[in-house]
Design an enzyme around this catalytic site. Structure first.
Site, PDB file in Angstrom:
ATOM      1  N   HIS A  24       0.745  -1.185  -0.118  1.00  0.00           N
ATOM      2  CA  HIS A  24       0.003   0.086   0.070  1.00  0.00           C
ATOM      3  C   HIS A  24       0.876   1.406   0.039  1.00  0.00           C
ATOM      4  O   HIS A  24       0.462   2.244  -0.709  1.00  0.00           O
ATOM      5  CB  HIS A  24      -0.891   0.071   1.218  1.00  0.00           C
ATOM      6  CG  HIS A  24      -1.689   1.294   1.441  1.00  0.00           C
ATOM      7  ND1 HIS A  24      -3.038   1.315   0.927  1.00  0.00           N
ATOM      8  CD2 HIS A  24      -1.581   2.310   1.894  1.00  0.00           C
ATOM      9  CE1 HIS A  24      -3.416   2.504   1.306  1.00  0.00           C
ATOM     10  NE2 HIS A  24      -2.485   3.237   1.819  1.00  0.00           N
ATOM     11  N   GLU A  25       1.849   1.373   0.699  1.00  0.00           N
ATOM     12  CA  GLU A  25       2.878   2.557   1.036  1.00  0.00           C
ATOM     13  C   GLU A  25       3.578   2.708  -0.178  1.00  0.00           C
ATOM     14  O   GLU A  25       3.956   3.832  -0.793  1.00  0.00           O
ATOM     15  CB  GLU A  25       3.581   2.096   2.201  1.00  0.00           C
ATOM     16  CG  GLU A  25       2.859   2.670   3.511  1.00  0.00           C
ATOM     17  CD  GLU A  25       1.782   3.709   3.584  1.00  0.00           C
ATOM     18  OE1 GLU A  25       2.072   4.483   3.066  1.00  0.00           O
ATOM     19  OE2 GLU A  25       0.726   3.555   4.106  1.00  0.00           O
ATOM     20  N   HIS A  28       2.069   4.500  -2.680  1.00  0.00           N
ATOM     21  CA  HIS A  28       2.206   6.043  -2.751  1.00  0.00           C
ATOM     22  C   HIS A  28       3.650   6.522  -2.867  1.00  0.00           C
ATOM     23  O   HIS A  28       3.687   7.408  -3.814  1.00  0.00           O
ATOM     24  CB  HIS A  28       1.920   6.445  -1.208  1.00  0.00           C
ATOM     25  CG  HIS A  28       0.437   6.272  -0.805  1.00  0.00           C
ATOM     26  ND1 HIS A  28      -0.629   6.819  -1.403  1.00  0.00           N
ATOM     27  CD2 HIS A  28       0.010   5.700   0.479  1.00  0.00           C
ATOM     28  CE1 HIS A  28      -1.553   6.382  -0.690  1.00  0.00           C
ATOM     29  NE2 HIS A  28      -1.476   5.648   0.633  1.00  0.00           N
TER      30      HIS A  28
END
Length: 457
Positions: A24-25, A28
């Site tokens: 998920h990170e 980003h």
């Protein structure tokens, strides 16, 4: 050995959740770097740093509490706009807190790095960076299901109510179970459903002109119409069939607004007299078996998860009532990481399951591994949907701020007005802290409920 397998299942689920958070990170980090934003930290977890290593300008690391992660980007908060200066001079503690956070963010911007600040990105790039994390979770789930569905298939519930059984005669639901199961006699009154010709497999379309979208709707529409002729429309073998039946006043369990039995302090169902037609209903299901079915299955699961998120306040009330009262947990309700770990442990330690005909089926390691992968995919769907909530500190809150900024600037261009500048998301910090406290409270409630009254799948 069972304890060992249980622990192994919990460990595998923890690793799966950790990997999902890490990816998920990454979702980003990658677009942020691609757009030139300086990212000083990439961390999985919160609290004390257990391990870290600097590669280039970014420190990568693991922290002690594996309940999330973050990417520290340069310049998340823009400078204070001129129009807010005078108001800030007259304000108090909240503004001081906001200014402190803003100043700390701006202090990280070194000479010549202003162009690498996140707040300076165009609107579409801000949205891309903030949606990168949730979209990564959606991709993870889709990839898992792309392997799983062609091999094992999948079944999901859809809206509606299907007749599973039809009672031939009417007996009080509270009567002796042996008497309840006894064959009907000439002295017994035929049930309205049997008289009207309803059959197992019929799907309710409408009752008394009202659409039926769940089994709870059947009870809600029938219970208040005792001794009244009611038009009913069902779907049978692909064609619509209309019948008329008259519910009979009978002793039945009292239900709440979601169709679940109301229990007294001892855990027994509270009985009431209401309209009864003599059917038991279930949710219809949709089967998915091929790679081409994956998008539809992922959409179905995402939609169901979205409904849970939209009704989260009521569902948390239900969790509270279950944790501190006799009510049962909703199997489609929210769970904490403790509950997820518990289910994973039960899956890994399970040897046999019922086959629905009174027999047992041996559970293989392949079956267990597949189920754990499906759970990880479901968690990623939940992360995708939950992070789209338009409230800070969630990703959806940043997306909402970027959209508002783009809308204001577009409006100014259309009407030839001065550029309104950047949206000062720092001013939303009090709301951010309030939302964070709510999330912490929600997590504590779910953890407690998963310990004292876990969901049994």
């Amino acid at each position: 050995m069972t304890v060992l397998f249980y622990a192994l299942g919990v460990l595998l689920m923890v690793l799966g959740i950790g990997a999902s958070i890490a990816l998920h990170e990454i979702g980003h980090l990658v677009p942020a770097k691609a757009f030139g934003v300086r990212c000083s930290q990439y961390m999985v977890g919160f609290g004390k740093t257990l391990w870290s290593r600097r590669v280039g300008e970014t420190e990568y690391g693991l922290k002690a509490i594996p309940l999330g992660g973050y990417v520290r980007m340069l310049g998340m908060f823009p400078p204070k706009a001129e129009r807010h200066m005078d108001a800030a001079a007259r304000s108090g503690r909240l503004t001081a807190m906001i200014d402190e956070a803003r100043n700390e963010s701006l202090a990280e911007i070194g000479p010549g790095e202003q162009h690498r600040a996140f707040y300076r990105l165009p609107t579409w790039q801000k949205i891309t960076v903030m949606l990168g994390g949730p979209v990564m979770n959606l991709v993870i789930a889709t990839v898992i299901f792309a392997f799983f569905i062609p091999l094992y298939g999948a079944t999901t519930f859809v809206d509606g109510a299907r007749v599973s059984t039809v009672s031939e005669c009417v007996r009080p639901v509270s009567s002796d179970p042996a008497a309840q199961a006894a064959p009907c006699t000439a002295a017994d009154r035929p049930s309205p459903a049997a008289t009207a010709g309803l059959q197992p497999g019929d799907e309710f379309v409408s009752i008394a002109g009202q659409p039926v979208t769940s089994p709870a709707d059947v009870g809600a529409l029938v219970r208040t119409r005792a001794d009244q002729p009611v038009p009913v429309e069902v779907l049978r073998d692909g064609r619509r069939v209309e019948v008329t039946l008259t519910p009979i006043a009978n002793e039945v369990p009292q239900v709440d607004g979601r169709g679940r039995p109301v229990l007294d302090a001892s855990g027994r169902a509270v009985m009431t007299t209401a309209g009864f037609i003599g059917t038991s209903t279930e949710r219809p299901t949709q089967r998915y078996d091929s790679l081409a079915d994956v998008p539809a299955f992922v959409w179905s699961l995402t939609e169901r998860t979205g409904r849970v998120v939209i009704t989260l306040p009521q569902r948390l009330v239900d969790v509270w009532n279950a944790a501190f009262g006799p009510a049962e947990r909703d199997v489609e309700g929210p769970m904490s990481v403790v509950g997820v770990g518990r289910v994973a442990g039960e899956v890994a330690s399970l040897d046999q399951v019922e086959d629905g005909r009174g027999g047992q089926i041996q559970v293989t390691w392949v079956d267990k591994a597949a189920q754990l992968w499906v759970m990880i995919a479901g968690l990623n769907i939940a992360l995708f949907v939950f992070n789209l909530i338009p409230l800070l500190p969630l990703d959806g809150g940043h997306v909402a701020g970027a959209l508002w900024e783009g809308l204001k600037r577009g409006f100014a261009r259309v009407f030839d007005r001065p550029d309104p500048g950047y949206v000062d998301v720092a001013r939303a910090l009090p709301l951010t802290y309030a939302v964070s406290l709510v999330l912490i409270g929600m997590s504590l409630l779910l953890i407690y409920a998963d310990l004292v009254k876990p969901i049994r799948l």
